[in-house]
Design a protein around this motif. Structure first.
Motif, PDB file in Angstrom:
ATOM      1  N   THR A 260      16.758  12.115 -14.403  1.00 28.42           N
ATOM      2  CA  THR A 260      16.410  11.279 -13.254  1.00 28.42           C
ATOM      3  C   THR A 260      17.643  11.080 -12.380  1.00 28.42           C
ATOM      4  O   THR A 260      18.768  11.188 -12.850  1.00 28.42           O
ATOM      5  CB  THR A 260      15.908   9.890 -13.703  1.00 28.42           C
ATOM      6  OG1 THR A 260      16.928   9.297 -14.492  1.00 28.42           O
ATOM      7  CG2 THR A 260      14.626  10.012 -14.511  1.00 28.42           C
ATOM      8  N   GLY A 267      18.409   7.728  -6.113  1.00 26.80           N
ATOM      9  CA  GLY A 267      17.509   7.422  -7.212  1.00 26.80           C
ATOM     10  C   GLY A 267      16.713   6.151  -7.015  1.00 26.80           C
ATOM     11  O   GLY A 267      15.870   5.803  -7.829  1.00 26.80           O
ATOM     12  N   ASN A 268      16.989   5.431  -5.923  1.00 26.06           N
ATOM     13  CA  ASN A 268      16.243   4.206  -5.681  1.00 26.06           C
ATOM     14  C   ASN A 268      14.904   4.534  -5.038  1.00 26.06           C
ATOM     15  O   ASN A 268      14.825   5.242  -4.059  1.00 26.06           O
ATOM     16  CB  ASN A 268      17.044   3.258  -4.795  1.00 26.06           C
ATOM     17  CG  ASN A 268      18.299   2.805  -5.498  1.00 26.06           C
ATOM     18  OD1 ASN A 268      18.280   2.572  -6.706  1.00 26.06           O
ATOM     19  ND2 ASN A 268      19.398   2.725  -4.750  1.00 26.06           N
ATOM     20  N   VAL A 269      13.872   3.985  -5.607  1.00 27.12           N
ATOM     21  CA  VAL A 269      12.520   4.328  -5.208  1.00 27.12           C
ATOM     22  C   VAL A 269      11.848   3.072  -4.663  1.00 27.12           C
ATOM     23  O   VAL A 269      12.066   1.985  -5.194  1.00 27.12           O
ATOM     24  CB  VAL A 269      11.785   4.880  -6.458  1.00 27.12           C
ATOM     25  CG1 VAL A 269      10.298   4.711  -6.345  1.00 27.12           C
ATOM     26  CG2 VAL A 269      12.166   6.322  -6.691  1.00 27.12           C
ATOM     27  N   PRO A 270      11.075   3.225  -3.563  1.00 28.23           N
ATOM     28  CA  PRO A 270      10.388   2.053  -3.038  1.00 28.23           C
ATOM     29  C   PRO A 270       9.527   1.424  -4.129  1.00 28.23           C
ATOM     30  O   PRO A 270       8.882   2.146  -4.896  1.00 28.23           O
ATOM     31  CB  PRO A 270       9.521   2.622  -1.920  1.00 28.23           C
ATOM     32  CG  PRO A 270      10.118   3.926  -1.567  1.00 28.23           C
ATOM     33  CD  PRO A 270      10.790   4.439  -2.792  1.00 28.23           C
ATOM     34  N   THR A 271       9.543   0.110  -4.223  1.00 28.67           N
ATOM     35  CA  THR A 271       8.767  -0.542  -5.263  1.00 28.67           C
ATOM     36  C   THR A 271       7.287  -0.482  -4.923  1.00 28.67           C
ATOM     37  O   THR A 271       6.904  -0.402  -3.762  1.00 28.67           O
ATOM     38  CB  THR A 271       9.188  -2.009  -5.427  1.00 28.67           C
ATOM     39  OG1 THR A 271       9.241  -2.578  -4.129  1.00 28.67           O
ATOM     40  CG2 THR A 271      10.528  -2.097  -6.102  1.00 28.67           C
ATOM     41  N   SER A 272       6.493  -0.544  -5.945  1.00 23.36           N
ATOM     42  CA  SER A 272       5.046  -0.425  -5.775  1.00 23.36           C
ATOM     43  C   SER A 272       4.500  -1.656  -5.061  1.00 23.36           C
ATOM     44  O   SER A 272       4.877  -2.782  -5.355  1.00 23.36           O
ATOM     45  CB  SER A 272       4.389  -0.286  -7.139  1.00 23.36           C
ATOM     46  OG  SER A 272       3.014  -0.157  -6.991  1.00 23.36           O
ATOM     47  N   THR A 273       3.599  -1.390  -4.088  1.00 25.09           N
ATOM     48  CA  THR A 273       2.960  -2.510  -3.407  1.00 25.09           C
ATOM     49  C   THR A 273       1.595  -2.791  -4.009  1.00 25.09           C
ATOM     50  O   THR A 273       0.952  -3.767  -3.697  1.00 25.09           O
ATOM     51  CB  THR A 273       2.799  -2.225  -1.906  1.00 25.09           C
ATOM     52  OG1 THR A 273       2.210  -0.934  -1.753  1.00 25.09           O
ATOM     53  CG2 THR A 273       4.135  -2.241  -1.209  1.00 25.09           C
ATOM     54  N   SER A 274       1.142  -1.896  -4.869  1.00 27.67           N
ATOM     55  CA  SER A 274      -0.106  -2.146  -5.582  1.00 27.67           C
ATOM     56  C   SER A 274       0.035  -1.544  -6.970  1.00 27.67           C
ATOM     57  O   SER A 274       0.885  -0.706  -7.219  1.00 27.67           O
ATOM     58  CB  SER A 274      -1.288  -1.509  -4.861  1.00 27.67           C
ATOM     59  OG  SER A 274      -1.234  -0.112  -5.026  1.00 27.67           O
ATOM     60  N   GLN A 276      -2.307   0.090  -8.379  1.00 26.46           N
ATOM     61  CA  GLN A 276      -3.366   1.097  -8.464  1.00 26.46           C
ATOM     62  C   GLN A 276      -2.883   2.348  -9.189  1.00 26.46           C
ATOM     63  O   GLN A 276      -1.809   2.864  -8.933  1.00 26.46           O
ATOM     64  CB  GLN A 276      -3.749   1.454  -7.031  1.00 26.46           C
ATOM     65  CG  GLN A 276      -4.974   2.292  -6.898  1.00 26.46           C
ATOM     66  CD  GLN A 276      -5.260   2.536  -5.425  1.00 26.46           C
ATOM     67  OE1 GLN A 276      -4.392   2.450  -4.582  1.00 26.46           O
ATOM     68  NE2 GLN A 276      -6.495   2.829  -5.119  1.00 26.46           N
ATOM     69  N   LYS A 277      -3.673   2.809 -10.087  1.00 25.06           N
ATOM     70  CA  LYS A 277      -3.343   4.047 -10.814  1.00 25.06           C
ATOM     71  C   LYS A 277      -4.602   4.857 -11.043  1.00 25.06           C
ATOM     72  O   LYS A 277      -5.689   4.309 -11.109  1.00 25.06           O
ATOM     73  CB  LYS A 277      -2.693   3.725 -12.164  1.00 25.06           C
ATOM     74  CG  LYS A 277      -1.194   3.603 -12.082  1.00 25.06           C
ATOM     75  CD  LYS A 277      -0.569   3.925 -13.416  1.00 25.06           C
ATOM     76  CE  LYS A 277       0.926   4.093 -13.278  1.00 25.06           C
ATOM     77  NZ  LYS A 277       1.555   4.428 -14.541  1.00 25.06           N
ATOM     78  N   VAL A 278      -4.430   6.147 -11.151  1.00 23.73           N
ATOM     79  CA  VAL A 278      -5.603   6.995 -11.383  1.00 23.73           C
ATOM     80  C   VAL A 278      -5.587   7.499 -12.821  1.00 23.73           C
ATOM     81  O   VAL A 278      -4.571   7.969 -13.280  1.00 23.73           O
ATOM     82  CB  VAL A 278      -5.625   8.188 -10.411  1.00 23.73           C
ATOM     83  CG1 VAL A 278      -6.784   9.119 -10.759  1.00 23.73           C
ATOM     84  CG2 VAL A 278      -5.762   7.686  -9.005  1.00 23.73           C
TER      85      VAL A 278
ATOM     86  N   ARG B 121       1.951   7.625  -6.576  1.00 28.52           N
ATOM     87  CA  ARG B 121       1.463   6.685  -7.586  1.00 28.52           C
ATOM     88  C   ARG B 121      -0.049   6.807  -7.723  1.00 28.52           C
ATOM     89  O   ARG B 121      -0.588   6.795  -8.821  1.00 28.52           O
ATOM     90  CB  ARG B 121       1.831   5.251  -7.194  1.00 28.52           C
ATOM     91  CG  ARG B 121       3.298   4.958  -7.359  1.00 28.52           C
ATOM     92  CD  ARG B 121       3.574   3.467  -7.369  1.00 28.52           C
ATOM     93  NE  ARG B 121       5.020   3.264  -7.504  1.00 28.52           N
ATOM     94  CZ  ARG B 121       5.829   3.028  -6.481  1.00 28.52           C
ATOM     95  NH1 ARG B 121       5.337   2.910  -5.258  1.00 28.52           N
ATOM     96  NH2 ARG B 121       7.122   2.891  -6.671  1.00 28.52           N
ATOM     97  N   ARG B 130      11.667   9.246  -9.650  1.00 26.84           N
ATOM     98  CA  ARG B 130      13.129   9.426  -9.704  1.00 26.84           C
ATOM     99  C   ARG B 130      13.532  10.685 -10.443  1.00 26.84           C
ATOM    100  O   ARG B 130      14.709  10.992 -10.547  1.00 26.84           O
ATOM    101  CB  ARG B 130      13.758   8.232 -10.428  1.00 26.84           C
ATOM    102  CG  ARG B 130      13.758   6.937  -9.658  1.00 26.84           C
ATOM    103  CD  ARG B 130      14.407   5.873 -10.498  1.00 26.84           C
ATOM    104  NE  ARG B 130      15.783   6.258 -10.830  1.00 26.84           N
ATOM    105  CZ  ARG B 130      16.458   5.772 -11.878  1.00 26.84           C
ATOM    106  NH1 ARG B 130      15.901   4.925 -12.689  1.00 26.84           N
ATOM    107  NH2 ARG B 130      17.702   6.154 -12.102  1.00 26.84           N
TER     108      ARG B 130
END
Lengths: 278, 266
Positions: A260, A267-274, A276-278, B121, B130
């Protein structure tokens, strides 16, 4: 890709191997003396060679700094020049065709033969040493980066075109990073040779004495221990430069060793706003 | 033409020669907005040539290629594109690879990254944003490549054997995943494959191409209802369509006297 062993154990193993390898060289050196019975004025023992360094610490420090400075700045100039030349040559085919034979020629001329005219032109100061070191360093850099830029996957470039990439952005994002591996190969070769350039520069003429000048003087005075002491310090500079490049490479190319991206490398990733997962 | 409005991609009388070799001969095909069309054929039938022509990488010798009525022949950057090779950049993370289109055109903004992260996601890549590509399996890499294609935002997507290098279990999973995405995204898809099952399972219409010279042999409607699940692969309708398509492909091959019929010099 053994993810189970911690990276620190891996580093410790690497450093341990280096220490063992160097220790073995000293053992072999000592053995040669014991077996052949050569007197100390021909080959001093490792202890004597190291002893010279520790008996003259202020002088050795001054000499090392002088030679280290020449090596470092020459190396930086050579590396930058190498990359810039490779980029220009890769972009302008006519310059590539004209310059490539000249580059090869530049390395075919004995470096010692170049040193004398440089001193005549630039005097006894730092400049001729910088030029000699840079002269040695830029070649492996330019050749490796050129090869890297030339071997970029054409499908990759087509993809960039199909994504609507501009020429500059395609170069910066797709082509240039593809030659980071070859670049570091060139930089590592250059790091080992750079110190040789500084010594040759000092041998030709010098207003400030460095390890190379000292080595020459010690040799003339039959101060064999001094010769070997200087040689040890020069070797240390060479190995140190090489290892420094290896360390920089490790942190500059995290995708080669890590799964990673580290935070300092996108390596910083926008945080999840929901959630939701499939 | 009255149906012009609903036609996304119009291929009109396209012919292409490589030197004296005729790779495509008078190919005409309309793909409707939102349609899933598979181009099926053995290697050498010109399907990759057609693919490169539509992508804009190849300037065809004759004919027109229209996207929404505008000519796109020789103009790359108008359609989405994905190959069997994932072409992920090893030094960019999964997220970095998905936002590659934005990075290459104007620089990826925070909004681009957030949108791409959301997309990833939603389609099950959230835990890998990452990660570098080397850390991913072949199937996951192709998922990332497809996300990159989708994030580029083109309405027509060209996929050239995107699952060709995957093992068959992974491939079936990927096909279903692709159908889910296609249903939700409402993009138009032109999918090139040599796998008969894959073509029938995915497509609204299968275009069977024939070699020497590369041309369209038949266009087969696939009336199997959607959403399609894995069990439809063994349904009588599916098997009957497959039988017909195989007949088309193999009757052609036997014309050349050899199964496959393509590698024997005349």
């Amino acid at each position: 890709m053994s993810e189970t062993t911690s990276p620190y154990r891996e580093y410790a193993r690497h450093i341990g191997l280096w220490i063992i390898a160097i220790a073995l060289i000293f053992v072999a050196w000592e053995l040669v003396l014991v077996v052949t019975g050569l007197p100390a004025y021909v080959i001093p023992s490792p202890a004597k060679a190291i002893g010279v360094i520790f008996d003259n610490i202020p002088l050795m420090q001054q000499l090392t700094w002088q030679t280290l400075g020449e090596t470092f700045w020459g190396y930086v100039v050579g590396a930058i020049l190498g990359v810039v030349l490779a980029v220009i040559m890769s972009q302008v085919p006519i310059i590539h065709r004209l310059l490539y034979p000249a580059l090869v020629t530049s390395q075919a001329v004995p470096i010692v033969a170049i040193a004398a005219p440089l001193v005549i032109i630039f005097g006894f100061g730092l400049t001729p040493k910088l030029i000699i070191v840079a002269w040695i360093v830029f070649f492996p850099v330019v050749v490796n980066v050129l090869d890297g830029l030339g071997s970029v996957d054409q499908d990759q470039v087509n993809l960039a075109r199909l994504l609507g990439g501009t020429r500059l952005r395609t170069f910066m994002i797709v082509r240039l990073p593809a030659c980071i591996g070859p670049l570091f190969s060139g930089l590592k070769i250059g790091a080992c040779y750079a110190v040789t350039g500084a010594v040759i520069g000092e041998w030709t003429a010098s207003s400030h004495i460095g390890l190379g000048t000292y080595l020459l003087t010690a040799n003339a005075q039959m101060n064999t221990a001094g010769v070997y002491g200087a040689m040890l310090l020069l070797t240390a500079i060479g190995i140190g430069s090489f290892l420094l490049v290896v360390i920089v490479e490790h942190f500059a190319t995290p995708w080669r060793t890590r799964m990673t991206a580290p935070g300092y490398f996108g390596g910083n990733v926008p945080t999840s706003t929901s959630t939701q997962k499939v | 033409m009255s149906t012009e409005a609903s036609v996304k991609l119009a291929i009109r009388n396209v012919t292409h020669n490589f030197g004296t070799f005729r790779a495509l001969s008078d190919v005409s095909l309309d793909i409707r907005d939102g349609e899933f069309v598979c181009i099926l054929g053995a290697s050498g039938c010109g399907k990759s040539t057609l693919f490169n022509a539509v992508s804009g990488l190849l300037n065809v010798s004759a004919g027109q290629i229209l996207l929404d009525g505008q000519s796109i022949a020789g103009k790359p950057g108008q359609v989405g594109y994905m190959l069997q090779k994932d072409l992920l950049l090893p030094w960019r993370t999964v997220l970095g690879n998905i936002t590659l289109g934005a990075s290459l055109t104007r620089g990826a903004s925070k909004a681009d990254r957030e949108k791409a992260a959301e997309l990833a996601r939603h389609y099950g890549l959230g835990d890998f944003l990452r990660h570098y590509p080397r850390a991913l399996s072949g199937g996951m890499r192709q998922r990332v490549a497809l996300m990159r294609t989708i994030a580029a935002g083109r309405e027509l997507m060209l996929l050239d054997e995107p699952f060709g290098a995957l093992d068959s279990q992974t491939r079936i999973g990927m096909q279903q995943w692709l159908l889910d995405i296609w249903r939700e995204m409402k993009r138009t898809v032109m999918f090139v494959t040599h796998d008969v099952d894959e073509a029938i399972f995915l497509a609204d219409r299968v275009v069977v191409m024939l070699p020497k010279p590369g041309r369209i042999g038949w266009i087969v409607d696939i009336p199997i209802p959607r959403p399609r699940r894995m069990d439809c692969l063994t349904s009588p309708d599916f098997v009957e369509i497959k039988r017909q398509v195989m007949e088309m492909l193999y009757s052609q091959a036997t014309l050349h006297g050899v199964p496959g019929g393509l590698k024997v010099p005349a």
